[in-house]
Design a protein around this motif. Structure first.
Motif, PDB file in Angstrom:
ATOM      1  N   VAL A  15      26.612  60.011  59.466  1.00 19.61           N
ATOM      2  CA  VAL A  15      26.870  61.328  59.951  1.00 19.61           C
ATOM      3  C   VAL A  15      27.713  62.408  59.033  1.00 19.61           C
ATOM      4  O   VAL A  15      27.251  63.328  58.751  1.00 19.61           O
ATOM      5  CB  VAL A  15      27.470  61.327  61.412  1.00 19.61           C
ATOM      6  N   LEU A  16      28.693  61.717  58.750  1.00 20.00           N
ATOM      7  CA  LEU A  16      29.663  62.397  57.604  1.00 20.00           C
ATOM      8  C   LEU A  16      28.912  63.026  56.456  1.00 20.00           C
ATOM      9  O   LEU A  16      28.873  64.122  56.029  1.00 20.00           O
ATOM     10  CB  LEU A  16      30.767  61.637  57.049  1.00 20.00           C
ATOM     11  N   ALA A  70      32.143  74.241  55.700  1.00 19.61           N
ATOM     12  CA  ALA A  70      31.669  73.295  56.608  1.00 19.61           C
ATOM     13  C   ALA A  70      31.863  73.535  57.975  1.00 19.61           C
ATOM     14  O   ALA A  70      32.743  74.305  58.515  1.00 19.61           O
ATOM     15  CB  ALA A  70      32.041  72.108  56.393  1.00 19.61           C
ATOM     16  N   ASP A  71      31.000  73.315  58.958  1.00 18.19           N
ATOM     17  CA  ASP A  71      30.930  73.364  60.294  1.00 18.19           C
ATOM     18  C   ASP A  71      31.736  72.359  60.926  1.00 18.19           C
ATOM     19  O   ASP A  71      31.203  71.414  61.477  1.00 18.19           O
ATOM     20  CB  ASP A  71      29.394  73.472  60.960  1.00 18.19           C
ATOM     21  N   ALA A  77      29.092  66.112  66.480  1.00 21.30           N
ATOM     22  CA  ALA A  77      28.181  64.978  65.799  1.00 21.30           C
ATOM     23  C   ALA A  77      28.856  63.575  65.783  1.00 21.30           C
ATOM     24  O   ALA A  77      28.183  62.796  66.261  1.00 21.30           O
ATOM     25  CB  ALA A  77      27.674  65.383  64.509  1.00 21.30           C
ATOM     26  N   GLY A 120      30.939  71.502  64.648  1.00 23.66           N
ATOM     27  CA  GLY A 120      29.917  70.837  64.717  1.00 23.66           C
ATOM     28  C   GLY A 120      29.933  69.320  64.206  1.00 23.66           C
ATOM     29  O   GLY A 120      29.323  68.760  64.856  1.00 23.66           O
ATOM     30  N   LEU A 121      30.602  69.046  63.266  1.00 23.82           N
ATOM     31  CA  LEU A 121      30.991  67.903  62.658  1.00 23.82           C
ATOM     32  C   LEU A 121      31.659  66.910  63.625  1.00 23.82           C
ATOM     33  O   LEU A 121      31.120  65.727  63.974  1.00 23.82           O
ATOM     34  CB  LEU A 121      31.597  67.981  61.251  1.00 23.82           C
ATOM     35  N   SER A 129      25.675  63.363  56.063  1.00 26.20           N
ATOM     36  CA  SER A 129      24.390  64.204  56.318  1.00 26.20           C
ATOM     37  C   SER A 129      25.050  65.536  56.527  1.00 26.20           C
ATOM     38  O   SER A 129      24.432  66.528  56.427  1.00 26.20           O
ATOM     39  CB  SER A 129      23.320  63.475  57.472  1.00 26.20           C
ATOM     40  N   ARG A 130      26.062  65.661  57.343  1.00 26.62           N
ATOM     41  CA  ARG A 130      26.751  66.902  57.812  1.00 26.62           C
ATOM     42  C   ARG A 130      27.250  67.443  56.691  1.00 26.62           C
ATOM     43  O   ARG A 130      27.304  68.771  56.789  1.00 26.62           O
ATOM     44  CB  ARG A 130      27.741  66.547  59.004  1.00 26.62           C
ATOM     45  N   LEU A 131      27.723  66.929  55.817  1.00 27.14           N
ATOM     46  CA  LEU A 131      28.242  67.552  54.397  1.00 27.14           C
ATOM     47  C   LEU A 131      27.564  67.466  53.406  1.00 27.14           C
ATOM     48  O   LEU A 131      27.719  68.094  52.267  1.00 27.14           O
ATOM     49  CB  LEU A 131      29.792  66.888  54.255  1.00 27.14           C
ATOM     50  N   ASP A 132      26.223  67.301  53.393  1.00 28.03           N
ATOM     51  CA  ASP A 132      25.340  67.061  52.432  1.00 28.03           C
ATOM     52  C   ASP A 132      25.181  68.235  51.449  1.00 28.03           C
ATOM     53  O   ASP A 132      25.382  68.159  50.069  1.00 28.03           O
ATOM     54  CB  ASP A 132      23.859  66.637  52.799  1.00 28.03           C
ATOM     55  N   CYS A 156      27.728  60.150  67.809  1.00 27.87           N
ATOM     56  CA  CYS A 156      27.077  59.029  67.464  1.00 27.87           C
ATOM     57  C   CYS A 156      28.025  57.797  68.019  1.00 27.87           C
ATOM     58  O   CYS A 156      27.569  57.127  67.867  1.00 27.87           O
ATOM     59  CB  CYS A 156      27.723  59.264  65.799  1.00 27.87           C
TER      60      CYS A 156
END
Length: 136
Positions: free
Chosen positions: A93-94, A16-17, A24, A20-21, A96-99, A28
């Motif tokens: 956000v969590l 995972a980034d 984001a 970037g997380l 969507s970023r880890l989807d 938020c």
């Protein structure tokens, strides 16, 4: 304050980034408004910190299981609707970023929000706040 701390299984570091997380999630937090339209969190006090667990065991160990724990600590005085709105926004956000990872394998996500209601000591020293508290 607010401080959002992420603790996660080390396998997420490579998959995972995380930087970037963090960005984001901070963005938020800075977008949040209360019922009057006022910003919920101060720019200079908003922090997102992420740490891979040095050691971990998830579930029964029979699979490639990941986990991310997010804990937001904020000062007291915000309404229940603000708590819920902030929580819902951060969870979105969590997710969507880890989807992509959530689609590939089992990963648990927990988000908790704590409000500091009984501080016994609270010292701050910051050269960040003055950067954002200047008149426009």
């Amino acid at each position: 304050m607010p401080h959002l701390v992420l603790l996660y299984t080390p396998d997420l570091e490579r998959d995972a980034d995380i930087p970037g997380l963090c960005r984001a999630l901070a963005d938020c937090m800075l977008e949040q408004r209360d019922d009057t339209g006022k910003t919920v969190f101060p720019v200079g006090g908003t922090r997102v910190l992420a740490y891979p667990a040095a050691h971990c065991a998830v579930a029964d160990g029979s699979g490639n299981f990941g986990f991310l724990y997010a804990n937001l600590r904020m000062g007291s005085g915000r309404s229940k609707s603000v708590h819920n709105s902030v929580g819902d926004s951060l969870l979105q956000v969590l997710k969507s970023r880890l989807d992509e990872l959530l689609q590939e394998r089992p990963i648990g996500i927990t988000l908790q929000i704590d409000e500091s209601t009984q501080q016994v000591f609270d010292a701050k020293h910051s050269t960040l706040h003055p950067l954002f508290n200047r008149p426009a």
